[in-house]
Design a protein around this motif. Structure first.
Motif, PDB file in Angstrom:
ATOM      1  N   CYS A   1     -15.548  -1.408 -45.677  1.00 16.93           N
ATOM      2  CA  CYS A   1     -15.136  -1.970 -47.087  1.00 16.93           C
ATOM      3  C   CYS A   1     -14.580  -0.497 -47.927  1.00 16.93           C
ATOM      4  O   CYS A   1     -14.977   0.697 -47.110  1.00 16.93           O
ATOM      5  CB  CYS A   1     -16.384  -2.422 -47.702  1.00 16.93           C
ATOM      6  SG  CYS A   1     -16.921  -4.071 -46.931  1.00 16.93           S
TER       7      CYS A   1
ATOM      8  N   ARG B   1     -17.743  -7.172 -57.127  1.00 15.38           N
ATOM      9  CA  ARG B   1     -17.479  -7.872 -55.984  1.00 15.38           C
ATOM     10  C   ARG B   1     -18.649  -8.988 -55.456  1.00 15.38           C
ATOM     11  O   ARG B   1     -18.418  -9.667 -54.791  1.00 15.38           O
ATOM     12  CB  ARG B   1     -17.450  -6.604 -54.775  1.00 15.38           C
ATOM     13  CG  ARG B   1     -17.351  -7.008 -53.312  1.00 15.38           C
ATOM     14  CD  ARG B   1     -16.087  -7.329 -53.045  1.00 15.38           C
ATOM     15  NE  ARG B   1     -15.782  -7.761 -51.583  1.00 15.38           N
ATOM     16  CZ  ARG B   1     -14.954  -8.296 -50.984  1.00 15.38           C
ATOM     17  NH1 ARG B   1     -13.721  -8.309 -51.911  1.00 15.38           N
ATOM     18  NH2 ARG B   1     -14.861  -8.696 -49.770  1.00 15.38           N
TER      19      ARG B   1
ATOM     20  N   ARG C   1     -18.579  -2.813 -57.466  1.00 18.44           N
ATOM     21  CA  ARG C   1     -19.584  -3.333 -56.627  1.00 18.44           C
ATOM     22  C   ARG C   1     -20.228  -4.655 -57.492  1.00 18.44           C
ATOM     23  O   ARG C   1     -20.302  -5.625 -56.646  1.00 18.44           O
ATOM     24  CB  ARG C   1     -20.738  -2.465 -56.165  1.00 18.44           C
ATOM     25  CG  ARG C   1     -20.440  -1.436 -55.343  1.00 18.44           C
ATOM     26  CD  ARG C   1     -21.796  -0.657 -54.568  1.00 18.44           C
ATOM     27  NE  ARG C   1     -22.453  -0.052 -55.364  1.00 18.44           N
ATOM     28  CZ  ARG C   1     -22.398   1.359 -55.681  1.00 18.44           C
ATOM     29  NH1 ARG C   1     -21.285   1.838 -55.198  1.00 18.44           N
ATOM     30  NH2 ARG C   1     -23.006   1.696 -56.710  1.00 18.44           N
TER      31      ARG C   1
ATOM     32  N   TRP D   1     -18.662  -4.197 -40.346  1.00 24.23           N
ATOM     33  CA  TRP D   1     -17.451  -4.495 -41.222  1.00 24.23           C
ATOM     34  C   TRP D   1     -17.375  -3.477 -42.199  1.00 24.23           C
ATOM     35  O   TRP D   1     -18.037  -2.402 -42.374  1.00 24.23           O
ATOM     36  CB  TRP D   1     -17.725  -5.826 -41.894  1.00 24.23           C
ATOM     37  CG  TRP D   1     -18.823  -5.692 -43.073  1.00 24.23           C
ATOM     38  CD1 TRP D   1     -18.847  -5.317 -44.431  1.00 24.23           C
ATOM     39  CD2 TRP D   1     -20.292  -6.060 -43.118  1.00 24.23           C
ATOM     40  NE1 TRP D   1     -19.921  -5.388 -45.280  1.00 24.23           N
ATOM     41  CE2 TRP D   1     -20.816  -5.718 -44.233  1.00 24.23           C
ATOM     42  CE3 TRP D   1     -21.006  -6.152 -41.852  1.00 24.23           C
ATOM     43  CZ2 TRP D   1     -22.441  -5.875 -44.433  1.00 24.23           C
ATOM     44  CZ3 TRP D   1     -22.357  -6.530 -41.970  1.00 24.23           C
ATOM     45  CH2 TRP D   1     -22.928  -6.272 -43.269  1.00 24.23           C
TER      46      TRP D   1
ATOM     47  N   LEU E   1     -14.314   5.301 -46.991  1.00 24.92           N
ATOM     48  CA  LEU E   1     -14.661   3.896 -46.477  1.00 24.92           C
ATOM     49  C   LEU E   1     -16.156   3.925 -46.172  1.00 24.92           C
ATOM     50  O   LEU E   1     -16.734   4.779 -45.787  1.00 24.92           O
ATOM     51  CB  LEU E   1     -13.750   3.324 -45.317  1.00 24.92           C
ATOM     52  CG  LEU E   1     -12.293   3.421 -45.223  1.00 24.92           C
ATOM     53  CD1 LEU E   1     -11.848   3.791 -43.925  1.00 24.92           C
ATOM     54  CD2 LEU E   1     -11.988   2.029 -45.872  1.00 24.92           C
TER      55      LEU E   1
ATOM     56  N   LEU F   1      -7.903  -0.655 -43.634  1.00 25.66           N
ATOM     57  CA  LEU F   1      -8.506  -1.913 -44.402  1.00 25.66           C
ATOM     58  C   LEU F   1      -7.827  -3.151 -44.103  1.00 25.66           C
ATOM     59  O   LEU F   1      -8.030  -4.293 -43.759  1.00 25.66           O
ATOM     60  CB  LEU F   1      -8.689  -1.746 -45.834  1.00 25.66           C
ATOM     61  CG  LEU F   1      -9.802  -0.789 -46.464  1.00 25.66           C
ATOM     62  CD1 LEU F   1      -9.712  -0.751 -48.099  1.00 25.66           C
ATOM     63  CD2 LEU F   1     -11.003  -1.084 -46.168  1.00 25.66           C
TER      64      LEU F   1
ATOM     65  N   THR G   1      -9.129  -4.559 -40.699  1.00 27.66           N
ATOM     66  CA  THR G   1     -10.298  -4.567 -40.297  1.00 27.66           C
ATOM     67  C   THR G   1     -10.863  -6.003 -39.815  1.00 27.66           C
ATOM     68  O   THR G   1     -11.779  -6.061 -39.053  1.00 27.66           O
ATOM     69  CB  THR G   1     -11.334  -4.463 -41.598  1.00 27.66           C
ATOM     70  OG1 THR G   1     -10.742  -5.197 -42.602  1.00 27.66           O
ATOM     71  CG2 THR G   1     -11.207  -2.910 -41.917  1.00 27.66           C
TER      72      THR G   1
ATOM     73  N   ARG H   1     -16.416   1.529 -53.224  1.00 31.60           N
ATOM     74  CA  ARG H   1     -16.476   0.983 -54.746  1.00 31.60           C
ATOM     75  C   ARG H   1     -17.433   1.722 -55.458  1.00 31.60           C
ATOM     76  O   ARG H   1     -18.524   2.191 -55.102  1.00 31.60           O
ATOM     77  CB  ARG H   1     -16.684  -0.496 -54.447  1.00 31.60           C
ATOM     78  CG  ARG H   1     -15.905  -1.320 -53.765  1.00 31.60           C
ATOM     79  CD  ARG H   1     -16.161  -2.965 -53.978  1.00 31.60           C
ATOM     80  NE  ARG H   1     -15.283  -3.421 -53.233  1.00 31.60           N
ATOM     81  CZ  ARG H   1     -15.386  -4.280 -52.084  1.00 31.60           C
ATOM     82  NH1 ARG H   1     -16.590  -3.633 -51.232  1.00 31.60           N
ATOM     83  NH2 ARG H   1     -14.456  -4.944 -51.407  1.00 31.60           N
TER      84      ARG H   1
END
Length: 298
Positions: free
Chosen positions: A253, A264, A261, A251, A175, A237, A240, A256
């Motif tokens: 996420c 996203r 990314r 935050w 994470l 997740l 969150t 990735r």
């Protein structure tokens, strides 16, 4: 007076119960008992069946007065006892109804829990499937590339492909935390633990800052958290959103890949555009696409 719909039947009866009458009955009983004891020249608590000889010495007028007063008190007490009995019966009925409601809510809770577990299971299965398919595609591409060039896929190439697959699998246990305040000689595990406890999670983890901090830079580096399994990642997740109440600048996420990314980034750009153009709708990202719904239903 109109009935209050917010009150239960037992609450209505308690509200209507005449407490002044109850106090008056209790007072009359106490006075009658005291007077009876005085008339018989003995303590009221000592009056029993064996005291009848002493009672017989009283004239009829006195005895009839005691009887009439006793009957009146019994009648009034019966009236109060009937009301109290009705209240108790209502309490019993409502308690059974509440018990049935609790059982029904527990059943609904179990159904929702099963749905969440199924959703979590599906997410994990999709992640594993994506990882495996990615590894197979990388392997196939490597084989085709070497076949096209006339060379044989040797052990070094295979190791490179498998290393890529392993890295993808490792990333599923990671994470990335953004916005976590960075200080010199910081206790990073303690900071991460505080954030995770805010959402009700206490997994075993390893935490490190990502990247190298330039001298004099005030930028906050993200934190990479590694947990024992991808299941733990999905569990975190899913919660969150609770951080918005206590840690608005923090935050969490997924970890990735560069391709993820980029995807996203496009989604976020599209999301911001829709929020600016369609303010009457609520826009959000779910399952790899921008979704919209009426704000009243959110």
């Amino acid at each position: 007076m109109a009935d209050d719909p917010s009150l239960t039947r037992s609450q209505e009866l308690i509200k209507e119960f005449n407490y002044d009458e109850q106090e008056d009955v209790e007072g009359c009983v106490a006075r009658w008992s005291s007077q009876l004891g005085k008339d018989l020249h003995m303590d009221y608590s000592d009056i029993d069946y064996e005291s009848r000889e002493k009672i017989k010495t009283k004239d009829k007028q006195t005895l009839s007065g005691w009887l009439v007063n006793a009957v009146d008190l019994v009648r009034r007490q019966n009236s109060q006892l009937y009301l109290l009995k009705e209240i108790i019966e209502c309490f019993k009925t409502e308690a059974l109804a509440d018990k049935e409601k609790v059982i029904r809510l527990q059943g609904q809770l179990l159904v929702q829990k099963d749905e969440q577990l199924q959703l979590l299971k599906t997410s994990v299965e999709e992640t594993v499937q994506t990882t495996v398919e990615s590894g197979i595609q990388n392997y196939s591409a490597a084989v085709q590339q070497n076949s096209a060039s006339g060379t044989v896929c040797n052990s070094k190439i295979l190791k490179k492909v498998m290393k890529s697959v392993a890295a993808e699998e490792d990333r599923s246990k990671n994470l990335i935390v953004f916005g976590l305040k960075e200080e010199e000689e910081e206790q990073l595990p303690a900071l991460v633990t505080t954030v995770l406890e805010e959402i009700g999670e206490k997994p075993h983890f390893e935490a490190t800052r990502v990247g190298w901090k330039r001298p004099g830079s005030t930028a906050i580096r993200p934190v990479k958290i590694t947990v024992p399994s991808s299941t733990a990642v999905h569990q975190i997740l899913m919660k969150t959103g609770r951080l918005r109440e206590t840690h608005k600048d923090v935050w969490i996420c997924p970890d990735r890949s560069s391709e993820e990314r980029a995807t996203r980034k496009h989604l976020v750009t599209d999301l911001k555009k829709k929020r600016a153009e369609q303010t009457h709708l609520d826009h959000y990202i779910r399952y790899g696409k921008v979704c919209s719904r009426d704000k009243k239903s959110s």
